[in-house]
Scaffold this active site. Structure first.
Site, PDB file in Angstrom:
ATOM      1  N   ARG A 112      46.086  60.294 -59.278  1.00  0.00           N
ATOM      2  CA  ARG A 112      45.481  59.322 -60.190  1.00  0.00           C
ATOM      3  C   ARG A 112      45.330  57.960 -59.523  1.00  0.00           C
ATOM      4  O   ARG A 112      44.338  57.270 -59.739  1.00  0.00           O
ATOM      5  CB  ARG A 112      46.308  59.225 -61.466  1.00  0.00           C
ATOM      6  CG  ARG A 112      45.601  58.428 -62.527  1.00  0.00           C
ATOM      7  CD  ARG A 112      46.163  58.698 -63.910  1.00  0.00           C
ATOM      8  NE  ARG A 112      45.033  58.695 -64.826  1.00  0.00           N
ATOM      9  CZ  ARG A 112      45.021  59.257 -66.001  1.00  0.00           C
ATOM     10  NH1 ARG A 112      46.066  59.917 -66.441  1.00  0.00           N
ATOM     11  NH2 ARG A 112      43.957  59.190 -66.763  1.00  0.00           N
ATOM     12  N   HIS A 127      42.116  61.614 -70.168  1.00  0.00           N
ATOM     13  CA  HIS A 127      42.954  60.905 -71.125  1.00  0.00           C
ATOM     14  C   HIS A 127      43.961  60.093 -70.316  1.00  0.00           C
ATOM     15  O   HIS A 127      44.216  60.391 -69.152  1.00  0.00           O
ATOM     16  CB  HIS A 127      43.674  61.939 -72.008  1.00  0.00           C
ATOM     17  CG  HIS A 127      44.373  61.351 -73.183  1.00  0.00           C
ATOM     18  ND1 HIS A 127      45.636  60.808 -73.094  1.00  0.00           N
ATOM     19  CD2 HIS A 127      43.990  61.223 -74.480  1.00  0.00           C
ATOM     20  CE1 HIS A 127      46.009  60.378 -74.290  1.00  0.00           C
ATOM     21  NE2 HIS A 127      45.026  60.614 -75.145  1.00  0.00           N
ATOM     22  N   TYR A 128      44.555  59.084 -70.918  1.00  0.00           N
ATOM     23  CA  TYR A 128      45.515  58.270 -70.171  1.00  0.00           C
ATOM     24  C   TYR A 128      46.832  59.002 -69.895  1.00  0.00           C
ATOM     25  O   TYR A 128      47.611  58.593 -69.038  1.00  0.00           O
ATOM     26  CB  TYR A 128      45.784  56.938 -70.880  1.00  0.00           C
ATOM     27  CG  TYR A 128      46.491  57.064 -72.214  1.00  0.00           C
ATOM     28  CD1 TYR A 128      47.883  57.144 -72.292  1.00  0.00           C
ATOM     29  CD2 TYR A 128      45.766  57.091 -73.403  1.00  0.00           C
ATOM     30  CE1 TYR A 128      48.526  57.253 -73.511  1.00  0.00           C
ATOM     31  CE2 TYR A 128      46.400  57.199 -74.629  1.00  0.00           C
ATOM     32  CZ  TYR A 128      47.778  57.276 -74.675  1.00  0.00           C
ATOM     33  OH  TYR A 128      48.408  57.385 -75.884  1.00  0.00           O
ATOM     34  N   ARG A 129      47.084  60.105 -70.578  1.00  0.00           N
ATOM     35  CA  ARG A 129      48.337  60.832 -70.363  1.00  0.00           C
ATOM     36  C   ARG A 129      48.259  61.727 -69.135  1.00  0.00           C
ATOM     37  O   ARG A 129      47.181  62.125 -68.703  1.00  0.00           O
ATOM     38  CB  ARG A 129      48.675  61.675 -71.586  1.00  0.00           C
ATOM     39  CG  ARG A 129      49.055  60.823 -72.768  1.00  0.00           C
ATOM     40  CD  ARG A 129      49.674  61.646 -73.877  1.00  0.00           C
ATOM     41  NE  ARG A 129      50.129  60.769 -74.924  1.00  0.00           N
ATOM     42  CZ  ARG A 129      49.673  60.797 -76.166  1.00  0.00           C
ATOM     43  NH1 ARG A 129      48.743  61.671 -76.515  1.00  0.00           N
ATOM     44  NH2 ARG A 129      50.138  59.962 -77.060  1.00  0.00           N
TER      45      ARG A 129
END
Length: 180
Positions: A112, A127-129
């Site tokens: 990431r 998604h941010y997760r």
């Protein structure tokens, strides 16, 4: 066949560990359903970089990517970083709506970081997760070392192989470690 419950698995191979000075040289994606069944394998892309960039790799990366054939594939590739990102997003759009899937893989925070630095559009697709298999590996090492030790990886350091192993490893932890 878009489904917001599908999971996007990604792996990157890089010239090193620093997103400010190193670059992505290979990427691959797999989409699974929520039960970890593979629905589709995305493009496996060696990203072209100059010999000057490749010469900056440390000894481990030079040896590993040289032995796997990745360095030669990078030299021969005609695909730029932007083209690799666009191809990958086009594949993902068929399977998962933007912003729905966590980024899935092993030590995925490192991938990431590189996506944020080099492929912001793709990083924003997730998604941010994070769904990081290495979290379960670390917990198993402390709470159930026999479970961790009973899963063996091939460690080819090729992106598609690494994703397949990450999915298999999560299946292993689901079966032997996570209690429902």
């Amino acid at each position: 066949m878009q489904n917001p419950q599908n999971l996007i698995w990604i792996d990157l191979e890089m010239t090193g560990l620093d997103p400010d000075s190193d670059v992505i040289i290979e990427m691959a994606t797999i989409v699974t359903d929520s039960e970890l069944n593979t629905l589709a394998e995305g493009p496996v892309i060696a990203i072209h970089h100059s010999d000057e960039v490749l010469a900056r790799m440390d000894e481990w990366n030079t040896r590993t990517h040289g032995n796997s054939g990745l360095t030669q594939r990078v030299r021969e590739s005609k695909v730029s970083m932007a083209e690799a990102e666009a191809q990958t997003i086009a594949f993902l759009e068929q399977w998962v709506p933007k912003g729905k899937s966590p980024i899935c893989g092993n030590s995925i925070c490192q991938d990431r970081r590189f996506l944020y630095r080099h492929m912001r559009g793709l990083e924003n697709y997730f998604h941010y997760r994070n769904l990081d298999v290495s979290t379960l590996k670390e917990l198993a090492a402390r709470w159930a070392p026999d479970v961790r030790d009973s899963f063996k990886k091939g460690s080819t350091h090729l992106a598609l192989d690494d994703i397949r192993e990450s999915i298999a490893e999560l299946r292993h932890y689901r079966e032997h470690f996570i209690k429902f």
